[in-house]
Scaffold this motif. Structure first.
Motif, PDB file in Angstrom:
ATOM      1  N   SER A   1     -17.131  -5.875  -5.989  1.00 26.27           N
ATOM      2  CA  SER A   1     -16.466  -5.932  -7.328  1.00 26.27           C
ATOM      3  C   SER A   1     -17.471  -5.873  -8.325  1.00 26.27           C
ATOM      4  O   SER A   1     -16.915  -5.386  -9.480  1.00 26.27           O
ATOM      5  CB  SER A   1     -15.656  -7.089  -7.285  1.00 26.27           C
ATOM      6  OG  SER A   1     -16.325  -8.349  -7.184  1.00 26.27           O
ATOM      7  N   ILE A   2     -18.650  -6.206  -8.162  1.00 21.98           N
ATOM      8  CA  ILE A   2     -19.536  -6.184  -9.409  1.00 21.98           C
ATOM      9  C   ILE A   2     -19.820  -4.800  -9.383  1.00 21.98           C
ATOM     10  O   ILE A   2     -20.078  -4.319 -10.788  1.00 21.98           O
ATOM     11  CB  ILE A   2     -20.889  -6.941  -8.948  1.00 21.98           C
ATOM     12  CG1 ILE A   2     -20.816  -8.273  -8.735  1.00 21.98           C
ATOM     13  CG2 ILE A   2     -21.912  -6.813 -10.061  1.00 21.98           C
ATOM     14  CD1 ILE A   2     -22.006  -9.465  -8.490  1.00 21.98           C
ATOM     15  N   LEU A   3     -20.210  -3.817  -8.489  1.00 27.17           N
ATOM     16  CA  LEU A   3     -20.245  -2.394  -8.623  1.00 27.17           C
ATOM     17  C   LEU A   3     -19.110  -1.818  -9.176  1.00 27.17           C
ATOM     18  O   LEU A   3     -19.235  -0.953  -9.960  1.00 27.17           O
ATOM     19  CB  LEU A   3     -20.766  -2.080  -7.276  1.00 27.17           C
ATOM     20  CG  LEU A   3     -21.507  -0.374  -7.343  1.00 27.17           C
ATOM     21  CD1 LEU A   3     -22.633  -0.518  -8.132  1.00 27.17           C
ATOM     22  CD2 LEU A   3     -21.733  -0.072  -5.741  1.00 27.17           C
TER      23      LEU A   3
ATOM     24  N   LYS B   1     -18.133 -16.609  -5.288  1.00 26.28           N
ATOM     25  CA  LYS B   1     -16.364 -16.103  -5.048  1.00 26.28           C
ATOM     26  C   LYS B   1     -15.783 -16.121  -6.492  1.00 26.28           C
ATOM     27  O   LYS B   1     -15.109 -14.980  -6.546  1.00 26.28           O
ATOM     28  CB  LYS B   1     -15.930 -17.072  -4.190  1.00 26.28           C
ATOM     29  CG  LYS B   1     -16.369 -16.889  -2.721  1.00 26.28           C
ATOM     30  CD  LYS B   1     -15.568 -17.753  -1.964  1.00 26.28           C
ATOM     31  CE  LYS B   1     -16.088 -17.477  -0.345  1.00 26.28           C
ATOM     32  NZ  LYS B   1     -15.235 -18.580   0.646  1.00 26.28           N
ATOM     33  N   ILE B   2     -16.006 -17.004  -7.272  1.00 23.41           N
ATOM     34  CA  ILE B   2     -15.408 -16.737  -8.673  1.00 23.41           C
ATOM     35  C   ILE B   2     -15.850 -15.723  -9.606  1.00 23.41           C
ATOM     36  O   ILE B   2     -14.991 -15.044 -10.063  1.00 23.41           O
ATOM     37  CB  ILE B   2     -15.453 -18.298  -9.310  1.00 23.41           C
ATOM     38  CG1 ILE B   2     -14.965 -19.503  -8.379  1.00 23.41           C
ATOM     39  CG2 ILE B   2     -15.017 -18.148 -10.808  1.00 23.41           C
ATOM     40  CD1 ILE B   2     -13.543 -19.568  -8.048  1.00 23.41           C
ATOM     41  N   LEU B   3     -17.174 -15.550  -9.428  1.00 24.62           N
ATOM     42  CA  LEU B   3     -17.844 -14.373 -10.113  1.00 24.62           C
ATOM     43  C   LEU B   3     -17.183 -13.058  -9.457  1.00 24.62           C
ATOM     44  O   LEU B   3     -17.033 -12.087 -10.329  1.00 24.62           O
ATOM     45  CB  LEU B   3     -19.386 -14.366  -9.945  1.00 24.62           C
ATOM     46  CG  LEU B   3     -19.964 -13.234 -10.562  1.00 24.62           C
ATOM     47  CD1 LEU B   3     -19.789 -13.126 -11.841  1.00 24.62           C
ATOM     48  CD2 LEU B   3     -21.589 -13.326 -10.171  1.00 24.62           C
ATOM     49  N   PHE B   4     -17.106 -12.983  -8.173  1.00 25.38           N
ATOM     50  CA  PHE B   4     -16.669 -11.565  -7.675  1.00 25.38           C
ATOM     51  C   PHE B   4     -15.064 -11.658  -8.084  1.00 25.38           C
ATOM     52  O   PHE B   4     -14.814 -10.257  -8.439  1.00 25.38           O
ATOM     53  CB  PHE B   4     -16.846 -11.668  -6.037  1.00 25.38           C
ATOM     54  CG  PHE B   4     -18.008 -11.903  -5.713  1.00 25.38           C
ATOM     55  CD1 PHE B   4     -19.324 -11.487  -6.573  1.00 25.38           C
ATOM     56  CD2 PHE B   4     -18.525 -12.309  -4.532  1.00 25.38           C
ATOM     57  CE1 PHE B   4     -20.440 -11.718  -6.179  1.00 25.38           C
ATOM     58  CE2 PHE B   4     -19.775 -12.464  -3.903  1.00 25.38           C
ATOM     59  CZ  PHE B   4     -21.019 -11.913  -4.932  1.00 25.38           C
ATOM     60  N   ILE B   5     -14.269 -12.479  -7.821  1.00 26.81           N
ATOM     61  CA  ILE B   5     -12.978 -12.137  -8.322  1.00 26.81           C
ATOM     62  C   ILE B   5     -12.517 -11.847  -9.740  1.00 26.81           C
ATOM     63  O   ILE B   5     -11.903 -11.203 -10.215  1.00 26.81           O
ATOM     64  CB  ILE B   5     -11.941 -13.423  -7.959  1.00 26.81           C
ATOM     65  CG1 ILE B   5     -12.372 -14.554  -8.722  1.00 26.81           C
ATOM     66  CG2 ILE B   5     -12.198 -13.573  -6.685  1.00 26.81           C
ATOM     67  CD1 ILE B   5     -11.248 -15.884  -8.399  1.00 26.81           C
ATOM     68  N   LEU B   6     -13.607 -12.500 -10.457  1.00 24.46           N
ATOM     69  CA  LEU B   6     -13.655 -12.079 -12.029  1.00 24.46           C
ATOM     70  C   LEU B   6     -13.932 -10.717 -12.258  1.00 24.46           C
ATOM     71  O   LEU B   6     -13.292 -10.090 -13.098  1.00 24.46           O
ATOM     72  CB  LEU B   6     -14.444 -13.035 -12.754  1.00 24.46           C
ATOM     73  CG  LEU B   6     -14.135 -14.623 -13.182  1.00 24.46           C
ATOM     74  CD1 LEU B   6     -15.124 -15.408 -13.759  1.00 24.46           C
ATOM     75  CD2 LEU B   6     -12.889 -14.549 -14.292  1.00 24.46           C
ATOM     76  N   CYS B   7     -14.907 -10.287 -11.649  1.00 24.81           N
ATOM     77  CA  CYS B   7     -15.391  -8.937 -11.612  1.00 24.81           C
ATOM     78  C   CYS B   7     -14.282  -7.909 -11.070  1.00 24.81           C
ATOM     79  O   CYS B   7     -13.873  -6.641 -11.622  1.00 24.81           O
ATOM     80  CB  CYS B   7     -16.673  -8.558 -10.880  1.00 24.81           C
ATOM     81  SG  CYS B   7     -18.087  -9.225 -11.614  1.00 24.81           S
ATOM     82  N   ASP B   8     -13.383  -8.456 -10.120  1.00 21.70           N
ATOM     83  CA  ASP B   8     -12.353  -7.831  -9.527  1.00 21.70           C
ATOM     84  C   ASP B   8     -11.404  -7.666 -10.682  1.00 21.70           C
ATOM     85  O   ASP B   8     -10.718  -6.169 -11.006  1.00 21.70           O
ATOM     86  CB  ASP B   8     -12.004  -8.448  -8.326  1.00 21.70           C
ATOM     87  CG  ASP B   8     -11.118  -7.663  -7.304  1.00 21.70           C
ATOM     88  OD1 ASP B   8     -11.408  -6.391  -7.425  1.00 21.70           O
ATOM     89  OD2 ASP B   8     -10.449  -8.018  -6.546  1.00 21.70           O
ATOM     90  N   VAL B   9     -11.091  -8.387 -11.266  1.00 19.63           N
ATOM     91  CA  VAL B   9     -10.021  -8.309 -12.551  1.00 19.63           C
ATOM     92  C   VAL B   9     -10.484  -7.550 -13.580  1.00 19.63           C
ATOM     93  O   VAL B   9      -9.738  -6.964 -14.142  1.00 19.63           O
ATOM     94  CB  VAL B   9      -9.519  -9.859 -12.847  1.00 19.63           C
ATOM     95  CG1 VAL B   9      -8.670  -9.756 -13.977  1.00 19.63           C
ATOM     96  CG2 VAL B   9      -8.843 -10.717 -11.839  1.00 19.63           C
ATOM     97  N   LEU B  10     -11.726  -7.722 -13.883  1.00 21.97           N
ATOM     98  CA  LEU B  10     -12.369  -7.251 -15.116  1.00 21.97           C
ATOM     99  C   LEU B  10     -12.408  -5.633 -14.726  1.00 21.97           C
ATOM    100  O   LEU B  10     -12.161  -4.539 -15.636  1.00 21.97           O
ATOM    101  CB  LEU B  10     -14.088  -7.324 -15.020  1.00 21.97           C
ATOM    102  CG  LEU B  10     -14.713  -6.512 -16.060  1.00 21.97           C
ATOM    103  CD1 LEU B  10     -14.024  -6.438 -17.534  1.00 21.97           C
ATOM    104  CD2 LEU B  10     -16.178  -7.088 -16.227  1.00 21.97           C
ATOM    105  N   THR B  11     -12.507  -5.381 -13.228  1.00 31.31           N
ATOM    106  CA  THR B  11     -12.208  -3.837 -12.902  1.00 31.31           C
ATOM    107  C   THR B  11     -10.904  -3.246 -13.432  1.00 31.31           C
ATOM    108  O   THR B  11     -10.754  -2.023 -13.823  1.00 31.31           O
ATOM    109  CB  THR B  11     -12.379  -3.697 -11.395  1.00 31.31           C
ATOM    110  OG1 THR B  11     -13.955  -4.101 -11.043  1.00 31.31           O
ATOM    111  CG2 THR B  11     -12.282  -2.259 -10.935  1.00 31.31           C
ATOM    112  N   GLY B  12      -9.918  -4.095 -13.007  1.00 34.01           N
ATOM    113  CA  GLY B  12      -8.617  -3.770 -13.573  1.00 34.01           C
ATOM    114  C   GLY B  12      -8.460  -3.499 -14.921  1.00 34.01           C
ATOM    115  O   GLY B  12      -7.802  -2.785 -15.554  1.00 34.01           O
TER     116      GLY B  12
END
Length: 418
Positions: free
Chosen positions: A139-141, A87-98
Motif C-alpha cells: 500500500s505504501i507503493l 499494520k496501522i501505517l499500511f492500512i492508512l496508506c491503503d485508504v490514502l490510495t483510495g
C-alpha cells in the motif's frame, strides 16, 4: 470538486479505515489463539530488519529481507512502540490510495458522486483490505504511484519527479513508467509547421529522427529527469554508504536474477522449476524479460498521451508476464484500474462478466495449488496450465479494456451529452 465533500465521501473513507482496523484487531486475536496465523510472514521479516536497525546493525542481517532500508527505518516504531504500528501505517496508506484515486478522478472532471463510486472499488475491495491488514507493505507503493500520477496530471512536475524517484527506489517496477512519462512530457511537434513545412518532400528519415530526438530537449522533461535522478541516486548513494553491496544486491540485483521455482501465477515458473539445475537456467530467466520489454515499448508508444491508461497497461503487462507473479502483485495494477474505468464504454454486465472471468482464472489456479500445498500431490503441471489459462484471460481482459477505452476528452464530452 476537491473541496466539496459530499455525504458518500464522508461515510466511505472513515468506514474503509474502520473495516481495515477491525481486520488488524482480529488478526492479532487470530495470531494469539489459532494455529494458522493471520499476519503475513513478510511483516515479521520487516520487523526483524527494523530491530537490527534499532541495535545499530544492518537490516540485511535478517535473511530474506530484500527491500529498501527505508521500509525498515519507518517500521522502527514496531520495536519502540507497538508491533502493530506497521499494520496501522499500511492500512492508512491503503485508504490514502483510495483518496488519491478520488482526487485524480475529480481533477479529470469526474463528479464527486461518480468518483466516490469508482474509488469504492478499491476501498471496499477485500484483496487490498486483506493484504494491508496482514502487514504487507504494497500500500505504501500504491500511494506513491498514485500521488506521482496525480502530480503529473496537475503539472506539479517537481513533486511528481521526487515521488517518482522515491517510488522506483522503494520497488523497481515503476521504472517502466519512465518511457511513457518522457514521451508525454516531450515537446509535441506539429506536422507542417516551421522549416519542415517549406520543403516537406525533402524530409527523410534522418530529419524525422532528429526532430523526434530533439523533441525530448525541453525544460519540463529535463526538470523531471534531474529531480527524479537526484532522489533515486541520492537515496541509493546514501544507503550504499551505510550498508554497502548488501543494499544493492538485496534491493535491486537480486530481483533481476531471481529464479523462484516455487509455484506461482507466472507462465515461466514450471520451466524455471524443471531447469533449476541447468546451466541455461540463468539465461532462461533473463530471456523472460524479452516479451515484457517488447510489449512495454509498444504500449508506451501507442498510449503515452494518456498516462493513467498507459501506466495501468504497463503494470498489468509487467505483472502478467513476469517470471514471478503472486497475488499481492495484482495490487500494483488494481490500484490504477479505477483511473481507467470512467472512460470505458463497457456495460455493467460486460464489466461483471470480465470480473467473473478474472476470478475464474484465479480459482482454476488455486485448486491444484491447494492440493500441492496441503495434500502433497504432484500438481505442478496442472498449476502451470492453469497459470497459462490465467495469462490468456488477463490478455483478453486487457484487449477488451483497450478496445472499449474512450480518450479523456471524448469521455468528458460523452458525460456532458448525458
Amino acid at each position: 470538486c476537491l473541496l466539496n465533500w459530499r455525504r458518500p465521501k464522508h461515510f466511505l473513507f472513515p468506514a474503509s479505515f474502520i473495516i481495515r482496523l477491525a481486520l488488524v484487531i482480529y488478526g492479532d486475536y487470530q495470531d494469539r489463539t489459532m494455529e494458522v496465523k493471520y499476519t503475513d510472514i513478510d511483516y515479521h521479516v520487516f520487523t526483524d530488519a527494523a530491530r537490527f536497525i534499532t541495535q545499530g546493525e544492518s537490516p540485511y542481517n535478517r535473511s530474506t529481507y530484500r527491500y529498501t532500508p527505508v521500509l525498515a527505518w519507518i517500521l522502527t516504531p514496531n520495536i519502540y512502540l507497538n508491533f502493530t504500528f506497521g499494520k496501522i501505517l499500511f492500512i492508512l496508506c491503503d485508504v490514502l490510495t483510495g483518496l488519491l484515486i478520488y482526487q485524480y478522478l475529480c481533477l479529470r472532471g469526474i463528479s464527486s458522486e461518480v468518483a466516490c463510486r469508482v474509488c469504492s472499488l478499491w476501498l471496499l475491495n477485500p484483496l487490498p483490505m486483506g493484504v494491508s491488514s496482514r502487514g504487507n507493505a504494497e500500500s505504501i507503493l500504491t500511494a506513491l504511484v498514485l500521488c506521482t500520477l496525480l502530480c503529473l496530471e496537475g503539472r506539479r512536475l517537481t513533486w511528481a519527479a521526487a515521488l517518482y524517484g522515491l517510488s522506483v527506489h522503494m520497488k523497481i517496477y515503476p521504472v517502466t513508467y519512465a518511457l511513457p512519462i518522457a514521451l508525454a512530457l516531450r515537446t509535441q511537434v506539429t506536422p507542417g509547421v516551421g522549416r519542415e513545412a517549406v520543403h516537406p518532400q525533402r524530409r527523410g528519415w534522418g530529419s524525422s529522427l532528429w526532430g523526434f530526438l530533439r523533441s525530448f530537449l525541453n525544460g519540463e522533461l529535463l526538470l523531471f529527469a534531474v529531480v527524479a535522478a537526484i532522489v533515486f541516486f541520492g537515496l541509493g548513494a546514501l544507503f550504499y554508504h551505510m550498508y554497502g553491496w548488501d543494499f544493492l544486491h538485496e534491493t535491486y540485483l537480486y530481483h533481476l536474477t531471481r529464479r523462484d521455482i516455487r509455484h506461482n501465477f507466472s507462465p515461466y515458473f514450471y520451466m524455471l522449476y524443471l531447469t533449476a539445475d541447468s546451466e541455461w537456467s540463468q539465461w532462461l530467466g533473463l530471456a523472460a524479460f524479452v516479451p515484457q520489454l517488447a510489449l512495454l515499448l509498444l504500449v508506451s508508444w501507442v498510449h503515452h498521451r494518456d498516462l493513467a491508461l498507459c501506466c495501468f497497461l504497463h503494470t498489468a503487462i509487467f505483472v502478467s508476464f513476469n517470471k514471478v507473479c503472486t497475488s499481492q502483485y495484482f495490487l500494483w495494477y488494481l490500484c490504477l484500474l479505477p483511473l481507467v474505468i470512467p472512460n470505458l464504454s463497457l456495460s455493467t454486465w460486460q464489466g461483471v462478466a470480465l470480473l467473473a472471468l478474472w476470478f475464474t482464472g484465479q480459482g482454476a489456479w488455486l485448486g491444484p495449488a491447494y492440493f500441492l500445498e496441503f495434500k502433497g500431490h504432484n500438481t505442478f503441471l496442472a498449476i502451470w496450465l492453469a497459470g497459462l489459462l490465467f495469462l490468456v484471460i488477463n490478455c483478453f481482459i486487457l484487449v477488451q479494456i483497450v478496445v472499449h477505452y474512450r480518450p479523456v476528452a471524448q469521455a468528458a464530452q460523452g458525460r456532458k451529452d448525458k
